[in-house]
Structures are given as C-alpha cells and as structure tokens.
Design a protein around this motif. Structure first.
Motif, PDB file in Angstrom:
ATOM      1  N   MET A   1       0.826  -1.204   0.000  1.00  0.00           N
ATOM      2  CA  MET A   1       0.000   0.000   0.000  1.00  0.00           C
ATOM      3  C   MET A   1       0.858   1.250   0.000  1.00  0.00           C
ATOM      4  N   LEU A   2       1.920   1.264   0.804  1.00  0.00           N
ATOM      5  CA  LEU A   2       2.800   2.429   0.820  1.00  0.00           C
ATOM      6  C   LEU A   2       3.508   2.591  -0.526  1.00  0.00           C
ATOM      7  N   ARG A   3       3.891   1.490  -1.139  1.00  0.00           N
ATOM      8  CA  ARG A   3       4.513   1.578  -2.451  1.00  0.00           C
ATOM      9  C   ARG A   3       3.528   2.128  -3.473  1.00  0.00           C
ATOM     10  N   ARG A   4       2.251   1.752  -3.347  1.00  0.00           N
ATOM     11  CA  ARG A   4       1.237   2.269  -4.271  1.00  0.00           C
ATOM     12  C   ARG A   4       1.052   3.773  -4.088  1.00  0.00           C
ATOM     13  N   ALA A   5       1.045   4.230  -2.823  1.00  0.00           N
ATOM     14  CA  ALA A   5       0.898   5.668  -2.574  1.00  0.00           C
ATOM     15  C   ALA A   5       2.059   6.449  -3.193  1.00  0.00           C
ATOM     16  N   LEU A   6       3.274   5.943  -3.002  1.00  0.00           N
ATOM     17  CA  LEU A   6       4.440   6.627  -3.559  1.00  0.00           C
ATOM     18  C   LEU A   6       4.477   6.518  -5.071  1.00  0.00           C
ATOM     19  N   SER A   7       4.032   5.374  -5.580  1.00  0.00           N
ATOM     20  CA  SER A   7       4.009   5.188  -7.023  1.00  0.00           C
ATOM     21  C   SER A   7       3.060   6.172  -7.701  1.00  0.00           C
ATOM     22  N   ASN A   8       1.915   6.429  -7.061  1.00  0.00           N
ATOM     23  CA  ASN A   8       0.973   7.403  -7.620  1.00  0.00           C
ATOM     24  C   ASN A   8       1.622   8.784  -7.737  1.00  0.00           C
ATOM     25  N   LEU A   9       2.365   9.173  -6.698  1.00  0.00           N
ATOM     26  CA  LEU A   9       3.011  10.489  -6.731  1.00  0.00           C
ATOM     27  C   LEU A   9       4.095  10.524  -7.810  1.00  0.00           C
ATOM     28  N   LEU A  10       4.851   9.433  -7.899  1.00  0.00           N
ATOM     29  CA  LEU A  10       5.951   9.409  -8.861  1.00  0.00           C
ATOM     30  C   LEU A  10       5.438   9.401 -10.305  1.00  0.00           C
ATOM     31  N   SER A  11       4.441   8.596 -10.596  1.00  0.00           N
ATOM     32  CA  SER A  11       3.896   8.569 -11.952  1.00  0.00           C
ATOM     33  C   SER A  11       3.247   9.890 -12.311  1.00  0.00           C
ATOM     34  N   ASN A  12       2.584  10.522 -11.315  1.00  0.00           N
ATOM     35  CA  ASN A  12       1.981  11.828 -11.553  1.00  0.00           C
ATOM     36  C   ASN A  12       3.059  12.874 -11.852  1.00  0.00           C
ATOM     37  N   ALA A  13       4.178  12.793 -11.103  1.00  0.00           N
ATOM     38  CA  ALA A  13       5.271  13.748 -11.339  1.00  0.00           C
ATOM     39  C   ALA A  13       5.904  13.534 -12.713  1.00  0.00           C
ATOM     40  N   LEU A  14       6.057  12.281 -13.121  1.00  0.00           N
ATOM     41  CA  LEU A  14       6.665  12.010 -14.434  1.00  0.00           C
ATOM     42  C   LEU A  14       5.782  12.545 -15.562  1.00  0.00           C
TER      43      LEU A  14
ATOM     44  N   ALA B   1      -6.202  10.753  -4.567  1.00  0.00           N
ATOM     45  CA  ALA B   1      -7.175  10.397  -3.530  1.00  0.00           C
ATOM     46  C   ALA B   1      -6.784   9.078  -2.863  1.00  0.00           C
ATOM     47  N   ILE B   2      -6.308   8.126  -3.667  1.00  0.00           N
ATOM     48  CA  ILE B   2      -5.860   6.846  -3.102  1.00  0.00           C
ATOM     49  C   ILE B   2      -4.635   7.060  -2.225  1.00  0.00           C
ATOM     50  N   THR B   3      -3.718   7.902  -2.667  1.00  0.00           N
ATOM     51  CA  THR B   3      -2.525   8.190  -1.855  1.00  0.00           C
ATOM     52  C   THR B   3      -2.905   8.766  -0.506  1.00  0.00           C
ATOM     53  N   ARG B   4      -3.808   9.730  -0.512  1.00  0.00           N
ATOM     54  CA  ARG B   4      -4.227  10.315   0.773  1.00  0.00           C
ATOM     55  C   ARG B   4      -4.880   9.264   1.669  1.00  0.00           C
ATOM     56  N   SER B   5      -5.728   8.400   1.089  1.00  0.00           N
ATOM     57  CA  SER B   5      -6.393   7.379   1.903  1.00  0.00           C
ATOM     58  C   SER B   5      -5.387   6.421   2.513  1.00  0.00           C
ATOM     59  N   ILE B   6      -4.371   6.041   1.733  1.00  0.00           N
ATOM     60  CA  ILE B   6      -3.352   5.114   2.257  1.00  0.00           C
ATOM     61  C   ILE B   6      -2.567   5.765   3.389  1.00  0.00           C
ATOM     62  N   VAL B   7      -2.165   7.022   3.170  1.00  0.00           N
ATOM     63  CA  VAL B   7      -1.376   7.712   4.197  1.00  0.00           C
ATOM     64  C   VAL B   7      -2.197   7.881   5.475  1.00  0.00           C
ATOM     65  N   GLU B   8      -3.462   8.283   5.330  1.00  0.00           N
ATOM     66  CA  GLU B   8      -4.300   8.455   6.524  1.00  0.00           C
ATOM     67  C   GLU B   8      -4.565   7.126   7.210  1.00  0.00           C
ATOM     68  N   ALA B   9      -4.667   6.050   6.426  1.00  0.00           N
ATOM     69  CA  ALA B   9      -4.855   4.732   7.042  1.00  0.00           C
ATOM     70  C   ALA B   9      -3.647   4.333   7.864  1.00  0.00           C
ATOM     71  N   HIS B  10      -2.464   4.901   7.543  1.00  0.00           N
ATOM     72  CA  HIS B  10      -1.244   4.625   8.314  1.00  0.00           C
ATOM     73  C   HIS B  10      -1.019   5.674   9.401  1.00  0.00           C
ATOM     74  N   GLY B  11      -2.023   6.518   9.645  1.00  0.00           N
ATOM     75  CA  GLY B  11      -1.891   7.516  10.705  1.00  0.00           C
ATOM     76  C   GLY B  11      -1.095   8.731  10.298  1.00  0.00           C
ATOM     77  N   GLY B  12      -0.911   8.974   9.011  1.00  0.00           N
ATOM     78  CA  GLY B  12      -0.126  10.112   8.549  1.00  0.00           C
ATOM     79  C   GLY B  12      -0.974  11.143   7.849  1.00  0.00           C
ATOM     80  N   ARG B  13      -0.316  12.043   7.139  1.00  0.00           N
ATOM     81  CA  ARG B  13      -1.023  13.081   6.388  1.00  0.00           C
ATOM     82  C   ARG B  13      -0.198  13.405   5.155  1.00  0.00           C
ATOM     83  N   VAL B  14      -0.844  14.049   4.204  1.00  0.00           N
ATOM     84  CA  VAL B  14      -0.161  14.406   2.960  1.00  0.00           C
ATOM     85  C   VAL B  14      -0.487  15.848   2.655  1.00  0.00           C
TER      86      VAL B  14
END
Length: 473
Positions: A358-371, A433-446
């Motif tokens: 899940m964390l890899r998916r959150a980071l992957s979304n950001l990286l693909s969006n940046a590319l 939206a998926i990235t934010r949900s994953i981060v919040e599910a881990h107790g974090g924020r984006v």
C-alpha cells in the motif's frame, strides 16, 4: 396502553404530591385527636372534682339531703356530662342524665380504673369512676363511701374530627388533581425540545438534511441531546453529500469509456469488416475495459479506505528502499520522456510500520503523476528523511504549477488540476485520492505545494522508531 412520558411525569408528580399531603394530614389528624383527648380528659377530671367537692360538703344530715339539688345546680350548663352516684351497696343515690350510660353501667357494673368508652343511642361517651368517702361516718350512707360515675359526651369532637378528615381527603384529592394538571403542563412545556427533535426527525429526508435544532433555547438537560442530534445531522449530510458526489463522479467517469465502447461497436457493426479490422476494434475495446476495471478497482479501494475496512498488515518498511525500487521501475518511462529520477536519503534506515504494498502504491501514484507533468530534461526528486517522530518523504518535480485555488481540491476523487493536466493525464483522477487514503490509514497526512518553479507532494508518516530530529533536504 402505554402512557406518554408527559402523562407519566404528571401522574408521578400527582402521586408524590398526594403522598406528601397524606403524610401531613395524618400527622395533623393525630395531633388534633390527641388535643381533643387531652381536653376531654381535663373536662372529665374537672367534673369529677366538682362532684367530689359537693360530696365533701355532706357533713350533716341536712347537707346530705340537699346533695341532689346542689349537684343539679352545679351541673347546669354542662350538656355533655352525665353522673351516676351509688352507695357502697350499689344503690343509686343520684343520677344526672342516666340514659347516657349503658344498661350494664346503670345496673351497677364498675368501670375500669383507666376509664372506658362506649356508644349509647348513636353517641360516643367516655367515662371514669371514682370512690369518695363522705365526711360523716355516722350518716345514712353505709360505710361512708360512694361510687361516682361521670360520663362525657365526646360526639361533637368526633364529628368535628370526621368533618376535618373528610375535608382533608377532599382537599388532598383536589390537590392531587391540580398537581397532575400542573405536572402535565410543566412536563409538556419541559419536553417541548424533545417534541421539536421528534418533529425535525420526522421531517428529515434526503432533500432536507440541512435542518437543525435551535440550541439557544434548549434547557441544559436537553442541550447535549440537541447538540448530538445536530452533530448526527452534520455527519449524515456530509456522508450523503460525499455519496452523492461519489455517485455523480462514477457516472461521469464511466460515461466516456462506455460511450466509446458503444460508438466503436456500432461503427464496427455498421458494415462487414475483415478479421483484422474486428481484431483492431476488440483491441481498442479491451483498452477501454481495462480502464473501466482499473477505475472500478480504485473506487472499491477508496470505498474500503473511507470506511476503515482496508486490511493493514504491519511490517517495517524502509522508505528509501521503496523509493529506489520505484525509481528503478519507472526508469524506462522516465528515459522515454527525457526525465531523470533522483533519490536522496537524509538519514539512514528511515522506516515506518505499515503495509509495504500500500505504501509503495501511494508513492508510485506520486511518482507517476510527477513524471507525467515534468518536461523533458527535468528531474523528479524523491527526498527521504525524518522530522521528530515523523518520517517525511517528498516527491518534487519541475513543471507547470498547480493553481493555488486547485491545491485544496487536489486530493479529491476524479479531480484534475486544470484542463492542461486533464489533457496530459491518462488516469481517472483517483491516484492522489488513493494516496491520501493510504497515508491516513497509516496515521499520517499528505500535503501539496506548488509555485512557479516546482510542485511538491510531501508525505508525513509516524516513524517505526523515534529518531533524533533531522529534516529532509
């Protein structure tokens, strides 16, 4: 039949009032009864003393002979008194209203030493008996002793007590009825906020979720209920709005691929085509099917995340390792676009506890969006570090900035910042939206920031173990 709360409170109020009044009435009745008993006892003793004084004046035969007349004169005006005097042998020597005594007493039966009470001709009497020694032993009275019975009619006292009791019971009944009425009015006024809650709840529907109860006039006992009710309405309205928006977004996003599929199929069926042409149409349709499948999968993921139903296995995830693995995965795509990916680690072994995929998916979304939004020759930088007890991982890229008014909505479902980004992106607007949900599910924020030269997405996650403060570069 079930009584309403107002009726129950009114009856309870009436019962409590009646109970208190009954106690007060009983206490007052006992006090008045004791007072009358004391008055009657004093009057009876006074009459007995009066008769005794007359008997002590019988020292000579002439005085003894005039005793009845003197007793008659002494008892004039005492309408409630009766007297019976007998000598030592029981012979009656004087009688005043003898009909007030019962037959046994008139026949000579002695009264108990403590006195007696009886009923004669419907009237109530009390009486005492005393023995007096006459002052002339040689008089005609045998042994010089007489028995004196004095009776006192207490019917008027008893009648007064009965009247008082009847009026008390009538007063208690009227007071209980009045208390019930006042209690009903008070309970109805006091429960008015509850009726407003009920009326508001009855009037609620999907079209009237904006209704709220007025908390200003609510009593303190009901204010918490009103606040809780209004809070529930806020949550329901928010959930309903999200659900409505979600449904609208789904319909909007599915309309395009479904329309494409229908158009392509209709065109393909409009005339006979070769096998290659059919194969080309099916291949194009397959791409649309895959797009729809990804969209449905992403929406299911978001629905599970928003309802807290995501499975979240806990393992230690080293963020720099995941960043380097993703950079290697996207290296070919980056080379194709002329973009370079760099990973910088400020501090070794920055790790968080959570689900690796899940964390890899959150980071992957950001990286693909940046590319997608980095111009050729640019660089996408991934910075991994920590600040206090938080792991910080930032994805930076140069490119066209996101308008400031779009930043607050950048993590909403199906949102794409600006027409240019919609044109350039291939996704459905669910990645962030998926990235934010994953981060919040881990107790974090984006958070996201964008200016003229750079766009940054920064993830804050709880560290797997505390580390000395050090900020990612």
């Amino acid at each position: 039949m079930r009584l309403s709360l107002t009726a129950r409170l009114a009856l309870l109020f009436a019962a409590a009032t009646a109970g208190l009044l009954v106690v007060v009435a009983v206490v007052l009745g006992r006090a008045v009864e004791a007072h009358f008993d004391e008055l009657d006892a004093h009057e009876l003793a006074g009459r007995m003393t009066l008769i005794g004084n007359q008997l002590q004046r019988t020292g000579d035969p002439q005085a003894l002979a005039t005793l009845p007349r003197r007793l008659d004169d002494a008892l004039v005006g005492f309408d409630t008194v009766a007297v019976l005097i007998r000598d030592a042998e029981g012979a009656e020597i004087y009688a005043f209203r003898p009909s007030n005594f019962d037959a046994a007493q008139r026949a000579g039966t002695a009264l108990p030493a403590a006195g007696a009470a009886w009923t004669q001709d419907g009237r109530r009497y009390i009486g005492r008996e005393s023995v007096f020694r006459l002052p002339a032993p040689d008089a005609a009275v045998a042994a010089g002793e007489v028995r004196v019975l004095v009776a006192l009619d207490i019917s008027h006292h008893l009648h007064f007590l009965e009247t008082v009791r009847s009026r008390l019971w009538l007063g208690i009944s009227l007071a209980a009825a009045a208390a019930a009425l006042l209690g009903w009015v008070a309970a109805r006024r006091g429960l008015a906020p509850l009726r407003r809650v009920t009326a508001t709840a009855c009037g609620l529907s999907a079209d009237h979720l904006d209704r709220r109860l007025d908390e200003r006039n609510a009593p303190s006992e009901v204010r918490e209920l009103v606040e809780a009710f209004n809070g529930m309405l806020d949550r329901l309205q928010s959930s309903f709005r999200r659900l409505s928006d979600f449904s609208a977004d789904i319909a909007h996003e599915l309309r395009t691929p479904v329309s494409n599929l229908m158009t392509q199929t209709a065109v393909a069926l409009s005339q006979v085509r070769s096998a290659d042409e059919y194969r080309e149409v099916l291949g194009s349709n397959l791409e649309e099917y895959e797009r729809i499948a990804r969209m449905v999968g992403d929406m299911l993921f978001l629905a599970q995340a928003e309802n807290g139903r995501l499975p979240l296995p806990v393992e230690t995830v080293t963020l720099a390792d995941e960043a380097r693995a993703l950079a290697e995965f996207y290296e070919a795509l980056a080379d194709e676009g002329g973009v370079r990916i760099s990973v910088h680690e400020a501090g070794e072994g920055v790790a968080v506890a959570g689900d690796r995929l899940m964390l890899r998916r959150a980071l992957s979304n950001l990286l693909s969006n940046a590319l997608r939004h980095t111009p050729a020759g640019g660089t996408v930088a991934i910075d991994v570090g920590h600040r206090g007890d938080e792991a910080v991982i930032a994805v930076r890229n140069a490119g066209k900035p996101i308008p400031a008014e779009e930043l607050p909505r950048i993590f909403e479902r199906f949102h794409r910042a600006g027409p240019g980004r919609r044109d350039r992106g291939e996704g459905a607007g669910l990645g962030l939206a998926i990235t934010r949900s994953i981060v919040e599910a881990h107790g974090g924020r984006v958070e996201a920031a964008s200016d003229a030269g750079e766009t940054r997405f920064i993830l804050h996650l709880p560290l797997a173990r505390p580390r000395p403060a050090r900020v990612a570069g």
